[in-house]
Every structure is written in structure tokens, then in C-alpha cells.
Scaffold this active site. Sequence first.
Site, PDB file in Angstrom:
ATOM      1  N   SER A  38       0.877  -1.179   0.000  1.00 10.52           N
ATOM      2  CA  SER A  38       0.000   0.000   0.000  1.00 10.52           C
ATOM      3  C   SER A  38       0.905   1.216   0.000  1.00 10.52           C
ATOM      4  O   SER A  38       2.082   1.123   0.382  1.00 10.52           O
ATOM      5  CB  SER A  38      -0.854   0.001   1.276  1.00 10.52           C
ATOM      6  OG  SER A  38      -1.515   1.236   1.437  1.00 10.52           O
TER       7      SER A  38
ATOM      8  N   TYR B 207      -1.975   0.217  10.688  1.00 13.96           N
ATOM      9  CA  TYR B 207      -1.974  -0.280   9.302  1.00 13.96           C
ATOM     10  C   TYR B 207      -0.664   0.093   8.608  1.00 13.96           C
ATOM     11  O   TYR B 207      -0.059  -0.727   7.902  1.00 13.96           O
ATOM     12  CB  TYR B 207      -3.178   0.317   8.567  1.00 13.96           C
ATOM     13  CG  TYR B 207      -3.358  -0.126   7.136  1.00 13.96           C
ATOM     14  CD1 TYR B 207      -3.473  -1.470   6.805  1.00 13.96           C
ATOM     15  CD2 TYR B 207      -3.446   0.811   6.104  1.00 13.96           C
ATOM     16  CE1 TYR B 207      -3.665  -1.878   5.480  1.00 13.96           C
ATOM     17  CE2 TYR B 207      -3.648   0.424   4.785  1.00 13.96           C
ATOM     18  CZ  TYR B 207      -3.748  -0.921   4.473  1.00 13.96           C
ATOM     19  OH  TYR B 207      -3.948  -1.316   3.168  1.00 13.96           O
TER      20      TYR B 207
END
Length: 258
Positions: free
Chosen positions: A143, A156
Amino acid sequence: MATAVPPAASRIAVVTGASSGIGAATARRLAEAGYRVVLTARRKDRIEALAEEITAAGHQATAYPLDVTDREAVDEFATAFRTVGVLVNNAGGALGADPVATGDPDDWRTMYETNVLGTLHLTQALLPKLDASGDGTVVVVSSTAGHSTYEGGAGYVAAKHGAHVLAETLRLEIVGRPVRVIEIAPGMVRTEEFALTRFGGDTERAEKVYRGVPDPLTADDVADTITWAVTRPPHVNIDLLVVRPRAQASNTKVHREL
Ligand SMILES: NC(=O)c1ccc[n+]([C@@H]2O[C@H](COP(=O)([O-])OP(=O)(O)OC[C@H]3O[C@@H](n4cnc5c(N)ncnc54)[C@H](OP(=O)(O)O)[C@@H]3O)[C@@H](O)[C@H]2O)c1
């Protein structure tokens, strides 16, 4: 240069997290590209339905229910193969958006276990099969959160930094072997479940993530990117590909038309 690599039609592509979003779209795309796709995720009904859909379209797909955090199950899964051409480590996601001061350690643990250890389990278990294929590819779907942080994202972000480091280190360690390591780092992708999962099913909060953003990426945009990277000639390694929607200049700079 001639290679002894078999054509895609005889090659297996394992996709984790294939029950929704980017994983499902990637399974469709890789099947269209000629791979025999093996769909894995925890939700058996969804991967079986997708395998049926892909098969009905004239391609090859099978479903295998698997929790990537369960090492024993992953090792058992790996025994099903002699060789594997492609492993797409896509299973993962975010939980919560709390500041460091109040974040839930259980959420952090789950995110690490899924995004990092899940990728580690599959990669360790299938690396000998990828080697045996003579032209293996490991894809890590990280990501943009694996490359810079944002407020409320630390759990995250930490996990995706872990996935990034896994990919980068593995590439160093296996250089000289016939396995590529490709990291795809998407920015904002509007999938049906990612934000819903992050906010525990709160549709209002999930919808707000994308509110006013003209054209966030779709799951298929990312699947297209993954499939492009995977289908380059064997000697071409796309180390890292960052893909964002035009409306997103960074994790914190997003254009919204409200
Ligand atoms: N959407 C975005 O904006 C975005 C941006 C950058 C990166 N990403 C990354 O891209 C990947 C896919 O995201 P997405 O947007 O497609 O999200 P999604 O629709 O929520 O898909 C997540 C997938 O992961 C699977 N999964 C979760 N935990 C698992 C486990 N323990 N074992 C096996 N499978 C598991 C889920 O399947 P089951 O629940 O059936 O197991 C599901 O198929 C994730 O790694 C995510 O972090 C997403």
C-alpha cells in the site's frame, strides 16, 4: 534469449484474499491472461462462486479455503502443488483509524498477522514451488501506507511497512534464483469491503473515506496493474509500483469535490 519457461496456460497462479475486491479482480485478470488460478480466502462460498464464474467464462480456476494466519493450514495447502508460477499475496486490510495513544493492540496484532505474517507464511511455503517453476513471481500487495504515514493510520502503516520490508529483503536474499519479487503499492482504491472492514461495518464512516473523490481507483485498476507486472518477460522485475488515483497526490493530499 530463449527460456525454458512453460506457457501461462500450464502455470498456476495462487491469489490470496480472492473472495473480494482486488484479489477477486486479480484472479479474473490472471485467468484471462491464461493462468490456472487458485483462489484462496476464508469465505468458501465466495471463492467457490468466483471459481465457477471464471470456469464458466472458459478459463481455469479452483477454490481452496484458507486463513493465511494459520501456518499449519498454509503448509498443508502448499503440498497440493509441484510447481507454482505466481503467488499474489493480497490478503490483508486495515482495522480502525485510532491515534497511537488510543489504538487497540488487538487490531494492531491482527493487522500484523494478516498483512505481514500471512504474506510470510505463503511465501515461505510456496518458495520451493516457485523456484521449481523455473520462472516464479511473488507479488506483495502492500500500500502507499507501506511508504509513508498518516494520522490515525499507524497500525496499518506499520503493518504495510512490514510487508514492504519483507518484499525488499526477499528480493535481495534470493537474487540469482528464478523468482521475481514485485511489490504493488496502491493508494486509494474503492472496494466494497476495505473501508467497511476498517470501520467495523459502519457504512457512514466507510462512505466518508471516498466522499467527493472523483474516481478513486477500482479493484480492476489494481488487478490490471498486477497482471501487467506479472506478465512482463521473466528477466524484467518491476520492483515497486505505486499506483494512485489522479485525485490523490499523497496519503494526506486528496482532492474532493464536495
Ligand atoms: N482498498 C484500498 O484502498 C487499498 C489500498 C492499498 C492497499 N490495499 C490492500 O489490498 C489488499 C486487498 O484489499 P481490498 O481493498 O481488496 O480489501 P477487501 O475487499 O477487504 O479484501 C480483503 C481480502 O483479504 C481476505 N482476508 C482477510 N483476512 C484474511 C485471512 N486471515 N486469511 C485469508 N484471507 C484473508 C478477505 O477474505 P476473507 O474475509 O474471505 O478471508 C478478502 O478477500 C489488502 O492487502 C489491502 O490492505 C487496499
